[in-house]
Design an enzyme around this catalytic site. Sequence first.
Site, mmCIF file in Angstrom:
data_model
loop_
_atom_site.group_PDB
_atom_site.id
_atom_site.type_symbol
_atom_site.label_atom_id
_atom_site.label_comp_id
_atom_site.label_asym_id
_atom_site.label_seq_id
_atom_site.Cartn_x
_atom_site.Cartn_y
_atom_site.Cartn_z
ATOM 1 N N GLU A 1 24.998 14.406 28.961
ATOM 2 C CA GLU A 1 23.779 14.773 28.231
ATOM 3 C C GLU A 1 23.958 14.216 26.828
ATOM 4 O OE1 GLU A 1 21.269 16.176 29.674
ATOM 5 O OE2 GLU A 1 22.204 16.793 31.553
ATOM 6 N N CYS B 1 19.025 16.984 19.937
ATOM 7 C CA CYS B 1 18.927 15.726 20.683
ATOM 8 C C CYS B 1 17.480 15.364 20.989
ATOM 9 C CB CYS B 1 19.743 15.819 21.961
ATOM 10 S SG CYS B 1 19.386 17.302 22.903
HETATM 11 P P1 NAD Z 1 30.543 13.978 19.876
HETATM 12 O O1 NAD Z 1 30.361 13.014 20.970
HETATM 13 O O2 NAD Z 1 31.165 13.522 18.619
HETATM 14 O O3 NAD Z 1 31.448 15.211 20.365
HETATM 15 C C1 NAD Z 1 31.059 16.016 21.456
HETATM 16 C C2 NAD Z 1 32.302 16.672 22.022
HETATM 17 O O4 NAD Z 1 33.140 15.679 22.605
HETATM 18 C C3 NAD Z 1 33.152 17.408 21.012
HETATM 19 O O5 NAD Z 1 33.587 18.615 21.587
HETATM 20 C C4 NAD Z 1 34.315 16.464 20.794
HETATM 21 O O6 NAD Z 1 35.502 17.096 20.405
HETATM 22 C C5 NAD Z 1 34.473 15.879 22.177
HETATM 23 N N1 NAD Z 1 35.156 14.587 22.238
HETATM 24 C C6 NAD Z 1 35.170 13.599 21.326
HETATM 25 N N2 NAD Z 1 35.887 12.542 21.786
HETATM 26 C C7 NAD Z 1 36.332 12.886 23.019
HETATM 27 C C8 NAD Z 1 37.107 12.231 24.008
HETATM 28 N N3 NAD Z 1 37.564 10.986 23.822
HETATM 29 N N4 NAD Z 1 37.379 12.864 25.160
HETATM 30 C C9 NAD Z 1 36.892 14.101 25.384
HETATM 31 N N5 NAD Z 1 36.151 14.786 24.482
HETATM 32 C C10 NAD Z 1 35.860 14.188 23.318
HETATM 33 O O7 NAD Z 1 29.119 14.610 19.624
HETATM 34 P P2 NAD Z 1 28.680 15.613 18.471
HETATM 35 O O8 NAD Z 1 28.624 14.841 17.191
HETATM 36 O O9 NAD Z 1 29.483 16.854 18.532
HETATM 37 O O10 NAD Z 1 27.206 16.021 18.936
HETATM 38 C C11 NAD Z 1 26.058 15.337 18.558
HETATM 39 C C12 NAD Z 1 25.546 14.490 19.706
HETATM 40 O O11 NAD Z 1 25.291 15.313 20.837
HETATM 41 C C13 NAD Z 1 24.224 13.813 19.391
HETATM 42 O O12 NAD Z 1 24.251 12.482 19.816
HETATM 43 C C14 NAD Z 1 23.224 14.615 20.215
HETATM 44 O O13 NAD Z 1 22.066 13.896 20.529
HETATM 45 C C15 NAD Z 1 24.030 14.976 21.398
HETATM 46 N N6 NAD Z 1 23.440 16.136 22.093
HETATM 47 C C16 NAD Z 1 22.835 15.928 23.302
HETATM 48 C C17 NAD Z 1 22.235 16.990 23.963
HETATM 49 C C18 NAD Z 1 21.577 16.796 25.305
HETATM 50 O O14 NAD Z 1 21.362 17.781 25.995
HETATM 51 N N7 NAD Z 1 21.238 15.587 25.698
HETATM 52 C C19 NAD Z 1 22.256 18.257 23.400
HETATM 53 C C20 NAD Z 1 22.877 18.435 22.177
HETATM 54 C C21 NAD Z 1 23.479 17.358 21.526
#
Ligand code: NAD
Length: 651
Positions: A367, A401
């Site tokens: 997502e 998002c």
């Molecule tokens: P991010 O990708 O930086 O981090 C998300 C999660 O992934 C965190 O818990 C982080 O620690 C973890 N992570 C990072 N690198 C990783 C790896 N290599 N392996 C495993 N886990 C890892 O995202 P963010 O900045 O926390 O969130 C914002 C983003 O989320 C935006 O792009 C937003 O659009 C998206 N988002 C999407 C939805 C949806 O339902 N489509 C909902 C909310 C947020």
Amino acid sequence: MNATRYLTAREVSALNRLGDILCPGDEVLPTFSATGAVARFDDMADYMVVSDREDLKLLLTVFSFLPAFMIRLLLVLFGSMERLPAAPGSLGRLVMFGLKGVVTTLYYGFADNDGKSGEKVRQALGWDAAIRSPVSHHDDLVNPEEVNPMNQAVQAAPVDAAAVFSRVHQAQPALRALSVRERLVYVQRLNDLVRDERESIISRIQSETGKSRTDALISEIFPLLEHFEFLLKYAEKALADETVPTPLAMMGKKSKIFYEPMGTILVISPWNYPFYQALTPITVALVTGNTVVYKPSEITPLEGLVESLLERAGVPEDWVQIVYGAGDVGSQLIDQRPDKIFFTGSVATGKKIMAQASQQLVPVELELGGKDPMLVFDDVNVERAVQGALWGTLTNSGQSCTSVERLYVQRGIYNDFRDRLVAAARQVTLGVDRDGNADMGRMTSPRQVVIVSDLVSDAKAQGATLLCGSEWDGRSDFIPPIIVEGSTHAMRINQEELFGPVVTIFPFDTEEEAIRLANDSAFGLSASVWSADKVRAERVARALVTGNVSINNVMLSEGNHSLPFGGVKDSGIGRYKGVHGLRGFCNQKSVLIDGNSKKIEANWYPYTAKKYGLFGQLTQALFSHGPMALVKFALSGMSLEGYSQKAKRSE
Ligand code: NAD
């Protein structure tokens, strides 16, 4: 004992005494007072709503006049009140929750002045200081890598990922053995806890995210309760064995789908809706019979909150393991080969996770981000559409998002729409409020402030104009609404996810042009179409390359928990919510049931030329239409059946 900005010397001493009772230390960990953590109280208090701070100071003043044993006695009293129903129970819970929250956050999360004794706590626990520090002082931060060290080089992880998975794997059969109805008992309890304790939960969410209070209520608590409601009403039916049609050629047999647990789901969440994004997938996993390993974002971990709710709802600890840490920890968890990964976050991380998961063929649901367009035709009620655009752009400070990032308005109403939008945006109030009176809170992540600043500056440098919001200094985490006119799709501001209270606005002339502009994006999460002409609105909705569309409303399709949610293109893979979402956490086992007859099947060995001929006739008849085809099918079927029962290769 020195006073701090917020605490008198007497209150500091009382906080140390209270801290020593709640965090007395042991042979490894120092006592609370020995860490000097109290010196960092002000850093935390900066983020407390004024009345919480005042209440805490009042309690500390009272404690300062009491001997230690009386404080202990009071804590026991509040603790036992926790179990009482109604008002005394709530008071007890609130006081204990508040006091423990403040003390343990200081103890575990903050370095002392010399950075040594607090460091000792973290080292003993294997934590990294940067993970725990609040995202408060980032005035001196200049680029995303600096403000978010979590996204830098992988750090030594404190977690024993193998042990975590071993616990949940061992616990899974007990959960699997329960019926859906039995699993839903936990959801009902969680529902009641979240509903009744929403005010304290909202305060906690606000303290980590900086949202306005109403945003926290309507975007974290309310949808979670709607989700629970959906589960309670529909999960049993959605997960019941399903009988599906069996084709004519398999006459006499039955076909069913069993919706069974997959095993253990690894849930990795982002920082923007930390409470909702925790309990929604966790409860879907539990209801479908899966144990869970949950890794929240290191930026908004809400540490202890979800555990405490699950515990009080009676959910066995080994069913849900919560692991804190940054991306490196997430990556170590993936290495344990969960049965599915449910990831919500950025496109860049989603790609990394998919690449890693592919090594072990772990299924992933992604997502990801969005760049949602809003299309407004000239037959709408302009004022309503303006208010919709405003809320859709600014809710959760645009850190959603599905927030509106691109606004296309038909030329006939463009000027009127734009002027009203700018006027309305100027009325928006900013604050991390306690009473629900502020519209928009602060940005949660300093890294995101830098991204927004970068994209807005880039657009300005290339000739775009800020219709409002130009007073923002590009650094403060309270970003006012920003409306950008005169940008083009070639600019980064229209290509990359903004994730802030910013929208670009464009005029369009024709329906085709609006569709082309809306689809001109790497993302495809959701969109909205506004028109009095419902036929046109549906036609446009069909033409949009996206996962979700709201017609004459904004960000509403995701509000209905019966509708599946997810994106296309760079916005992700898979669907959650609704029946699709529940079944997505299942091994959808296909079962074909035949009777225990003596007959062998016509298509079993031996193959012979005669059988081949009869099969040919049956194939011709079965896949033709009309009454004669049916008769021919029956005749060839009977011949084949009869022949097969006695066929020998020699014949
Ligand atoms: P991010 O990708 O930086 O981090 C998300 C999660 O992934 C965190 O818990 C982080 O620690 C973890 N992570 C990072 N690198 C990783 C790896 N290599 N392996 C495993 N886990 C890892 O995202 P963010 O900045 O926390 O969130 C914002 C983003 O989320 C935006 O792009 C937003 O659009 C998206 N988002 C999407 C939805 C949806 O339902 N489509 C909902 C909310 C947020």
